[in-house]
Scaffold this active site. Sequence first.
Site, PDB file in Angstrom:
ATOM      1  N   ARG A 136     -18.436 -13.040   2.137  1.00 45.80           N
ATOM      2  CA  ARG A 136     -17.677 -11.994   1.458  1.00 45.80           C
ATOM      3  C   ARG A 136     -16.474 -12.536   0.723  1.00 45.80           C
ATOM      4  NH1 ARG A 136     -19.229  -7.482   5.013  1.00 45.80           N
ATOM      5  NH2 ARG A 136     -17.935  -5.692   4.593  1.00 45.80           N
TER       6      ARG A 136
ATOM      7  N   LYS B 207     -27.328  -2.167   2.472  1.00 44.17           N
ATOM      8  CA  LYS B 207     -27.663  -3.477   3.055  1.00 44.17           C
ATOM      9  C   LYS B 207     -28.260  -3.319   4.449  1.00 44.17           C
ATOM     10  CE  LYS B 207     -23.301  -4.805   2.954  1.00 44.17           C
ATOM     11  NZ  LYS B 207     -22.612  -3.599   2.438  1.00 44.17           N
TER      12      LYS B 207
ATOM     13  N   ARG C  14     -11.720  -0.629   1.972  1.00 47.37           N
ATOM     14  CA  ARG C  14     -12.925  -1.477   2.020  1.00 47.37           C
ATOM     15  C   ARG C  14     -13.430  -1.754   0.609  1.00 47.37           C
ATOM     16  NH1 ARG C  14     -16.306   2.214   5.900  1.00 47.37           N
ATOM     17  NH2 ARG C  14     -18.007   0.725   5.527  1.00 47.37           N
TER      18      ARG C  14
ATOM     19  N   ARG D 110     -18.820   5.426  12.823  1.00 47.03           N
ATOM     20  CA  ARG D 110     -17.961   4.250  12.812  1.00 47.03           C
ATOM     21  C   ARG D 110     -16.530   4.668  12.533  1.00 47.03           C
ATOM     22  NH1 ARG D 110     -20.879  -0.212   9.028  1.00 47.03           N
ATOM     23  NH2 ARG D 110     -18.690  -0.541   8.416  1.00 47.03           N
TER      24      ARG D 110
ATOM     25  N   ARG E 142     -22.745   9.023   7.489  1.00 47.36           N
ATOM     26  CA  ARG E 142     -23.508   8.055   8.314  1.00 47.36           C
ATOM     27  C   ARG E 142     -23.237   8.226   9.806  1.00 47.36           C
ATOM     28  NH1 ARG E 142     -23.079   1.802   7.073  1.00 47.36           N
ATOM     29  NH2 ARG E 142     -20.878   2.323   7.019  1.00 47.36           N
TER      30      ARG E 142
HETATM   31  P1  AP5 Z   1     -25.990   1.383   5.018  1.00 43.86           P
HETATM   32  O1  AP5 Z   1     -27.284   0.742   4.671  1.00 43.86           O
HETATM   33  O2  AP5 Z   1     -25.674   1.523   6.468  1.00 43.86           O
HETATM   34  O3  AP5 Z   1     -24.772   0.677   4.229  1.00 43.86           O
HETATM   35  P2  AP5 Z   1     -24.319  -0.838   4.205  1.00 43.86           P
HETATM   36  O4  AP5 Z   1     -24.584  -1.415   2.847  1.00 43.86           O
HETATM   37  O5  AP5 Z   1     -24.834  -1.587   5.364  1.00 43.86           O
HETATM   38  O6  AP5 Z   1     -22.733  -0.612   4.235  1.00 43.86           O
HETATM   39  P3  AP5 Z   1     -21.640  -0.887   5.368  1.00 43.86           P
HETATM   40  O7  AP5 Z   1     -20.696   0.263   5.307  1.00 43.86           O
HETATM   41  O8  AP5 Z   1     -22.232  -1.221   6.674  1.00 43.86           O
HETATM   42  O9  AP5 Z   1     -20.987  -2.165   4.730  1.00 43.86           O
HETATM   43  P4  AP5 Z   1     -19.607  -2.735   4.957  1.00 43.86           P
HETATM   44  O10 AP5 Z   1     -19.727  -3.946   4.149  1.00 43.86           O
HETATM   45  O11 AP5 Z   1     -18.477  -1.862   4.607  1.00 43.86           O
HETATM   46  O12 AP5 Z   1     -19.478  -2.878   6.541  1.00 43.86           O
HETATM   47  P5  AP5 Z   1     -19.761  -4.103   7.522  1.00 43.86           P
HETATM   48  O13 AP5 Z   1     -20.330  -3.562   8.750  1.00 43.86           O
HETATM   49  O14 AP5 Z   1     -20.470  -5.183   6.812  1.00 43.86           O
HETATM   50  O15 AP5 Z   1     -25.950   2.836   4.318  1.00 43.86           O
HETATM   51  C1  AP5 Z   1     -24.837   3.701   4.468  1.00 43.86           C
HETATM   52  C2  AP5 Z   1     -25.329   5.146   4.645  1.00 43.86           C
HETATM   53  O16 AP5 Z   1     -26.045   5.561   3.467  1.00 43.86           O
HETATM   54  C3  AP5 Z   1     -26.293   5.340   5.821  1.00 43.86           C
HETATM   55  O17 AP5 Z   1     -26.026   6.571   6.431  1.00 43.86           O
HETATM   56  C4  AP5 Z   1     -27.683   5.352   5.168  1.00 43.86           C
HETATM   57  O18 AP5 Z   1     -28.593   6.161   5.894  1.00 43.86           O
HETATM   58  C5  AP5 Z   1     -27.391   5.910   3.783  1.00 43.86           C
HETATM   59  N1  AP5 Z   1     -28.246   5.305   2.739  1.00 43.86           N
HETATM   60  C6  AP5 Z   1     -28.641   4.005   2.656  1.00 43.86           C
HETATM   61  N2  AP5 Z   1     -29.400   3.797   1.553  1.00 43.86           N
HETATM   62  C7  AP5 Z   1     -29.457   5.007   0.908  1.00 43.86           C
HETATM   63  C8  AP5 Z   1     -30.078   5.436  -0.307  1.00 43.86           C
HETATM   64  N3  AP5 Z   1     -30.802   4.593  -1.069  1.00 43.86           N
HETATM   65  N4  AP5 Z   1     -29.927   6.735  -0.677  1.00 43.86           N
HETATM   66  C9  AP5 Z   1     -29.210   7.613   0.104  1.00 43.86           C
HETATM   67  N5  AP5 Z   1     -28.591   7.240   1.265  1.00 43.86           N
HETATM   68  C10 AP5 Z   1     -28.707   5.959   1.664  1.00 43.86           C
HETATM   69  O19 AP5 Z   1     -18.279  -4.630   7.798  1.00 43.86           O
HETATM   70  C11 AP5 Z   1     -17.344  -3.864   8.526  1.00 43.86           C
HETATM   71  C12 AP5 Z   1     -16.015  -4.610   8.631  1.00 43.86           C
HETATM   72  O20 AP5 Z   1     -16.204  -5.847   9.358  1.00 43.86           O
HETATM   73  C13 AP5 Z   1     -15.374  -5.029   7.319  1.00 43.86           C
HETATM   74  O21 AP5 Z   1     -14.608  -4.007   6.754  1.00 43.86           O
HETATM   75  C14 AP5 Z   1     -14.525  -6.240   7.775  1.00 43.86           C
HETATM   76  O22 AP5 Z   1     -13.352  -5.816   8.419  1.00 43.86           O
HETATM   77  C15 AP5 Z   1     -15.416  -6.888   8.808  1.00 43.86           C
HETATM   78  N6  AP5 Z   1     -16.309  -7.913   8.236  1.00 43.86           N
HETATM   79  C16 AP5 Z   1     -17.679  -7.896   8.240  1.00 43.86           C
HETATM   80  N7  AP5 Z   1     -18.184  -8.992   7.639  1.00 43.86           N
HETATM   81  C17 AP5 Z   1     -17.102  -9.723   7.240  1.00 43.86           C
HETATM   82  C18 AP5 Z   1     -16.973 -10.959   6.542  1.00 43.86           C
HETATM   83  N8  AP5 Z   1     -18.047 -11.667   6.136  1.00 43.86           N
HETATM   84  N9  AP5 Z   1     -15.711 -11.419   6.288  1.00 43.86           N
HETATM   85  C19 AP5 Z   1     -14.627 -10.739   6.700  1.00 43.86           C
HETATM   86  N10 AP5 Z   1     -14.689  -9.557   7.343  1.00 43.86           N
HETATM   87  C20 AP5 Z   1     -15.904  -9.051   7.621  1.00 43.86           C
HETATM   88 ZN    ZN Z   2     -23.920  -2.382   7.111  1.00 46.66          ZN
END
Ligand code: AP5
Ligand code: ZN
Length: 213
Positions: A88, A13, A171, A160, A127
């Site tokens: 979410r 994402k 997660r 992170r 990452r």
């Molecule tokens: P990347 O694109 O960074 O992954 P992502 O989908 O953004 O995953 P996240 O880990 O950021 O999602 P998340 O939902 O766990 O965390 P968030 O920050 O939203 O890709 C990951 C890695 O893979 C990178 O190194 C990239 O280079 C590599 N990559 C990407 N595409 C690739 C491909 N095609 N092939 C190979 N490699 C690839 O949330 C964090 C925390 O915040 C949550 O746990 C929660 O506590 C809180 N939170 C956030 N939003 C909410 C909400 N709406 N409600 C409640 N709590 C929330």
């Molecule tokens: Zn993300």
Amino acid sequence: KRLIFIGPPGSGKGTQSPIVKDEFCLCHLSTGDMLRAAVASKTPLGLKAKEAMDKGALVTDELVVGIIDEAMNKPKCQKGFILDGFPRTVAQAEKLDEMLKKRGTGIDKVLNFAIDDSVLEERITGRWIHPSSGRSYHTKFAPPKTPGVDDITGEPLIQRKDDNAEVLRSRLAAFHTQTEPVIDYYAKKAVLTNIKAEKAPQEVTSEVQKALS
Ligand code: AP5
Ligand code: ZN
């Protein structure tokens, strides 16, 4: 365009959002990035969110709905936005519907980054991010020009706190129990497109562009 990117941790994402954002002049609203910024600067919001984030649980609906409602008022978001990591829970999705209705708009498209759990640990543990811009790298799949250093600013990259195998399990559990129902919610509204997120980054980009054209 008003878009939602939904998918498990590591599904891509945050990697695809900046590309789509530039292409369509949208604003990128990542609740994860906004919460991490609040935690880093120790704001009241950050202090409330930290504990849940560190253990890989969701923060309360109230907290994230508040930050999204505020962010959507920004002038740069009036042309459209990508919601990355929000909603979410079904309760967040219902709140979002209310917020958009109030503004006389709605969601155009929801992209579901579909991917098997088994490939996510390698993506998450490799990452590295540039905290102030949110740019992310991967030691194997998207390495920076110099290890540990951001390509554009030359500043150091960090990992992170929740990017380890143990917190990833929590997660993923939160994703399957609380977020998967949101995918059904949008499927019923006929705005959902599935993206094969296991492919290489450029191939995922083409699929996303096709879905949005
Ligand atoms: P990347 O694109 O960074 O992954 P992502 O989908 O953004 O995953 P996240 O880990 O950021 O999602 P998340 O939902 O766990 O965390 P968030 O920050 O939203 O890709 C990951 C890695 O893979 C990178 O190194 C990239 O280079 C590599 N990559 C990407 N595409 C690739 C491909 N095609 N092939 C190979 N490699 C690839 O949330 C964090 C925390 O915040 C949550 O746990 C929660 O506590 C809180 N939170 C956030 N939003 C909410 C909400 N709406 N409600 C409640 N709590 C929330
Ligand atoms: Zn993300």
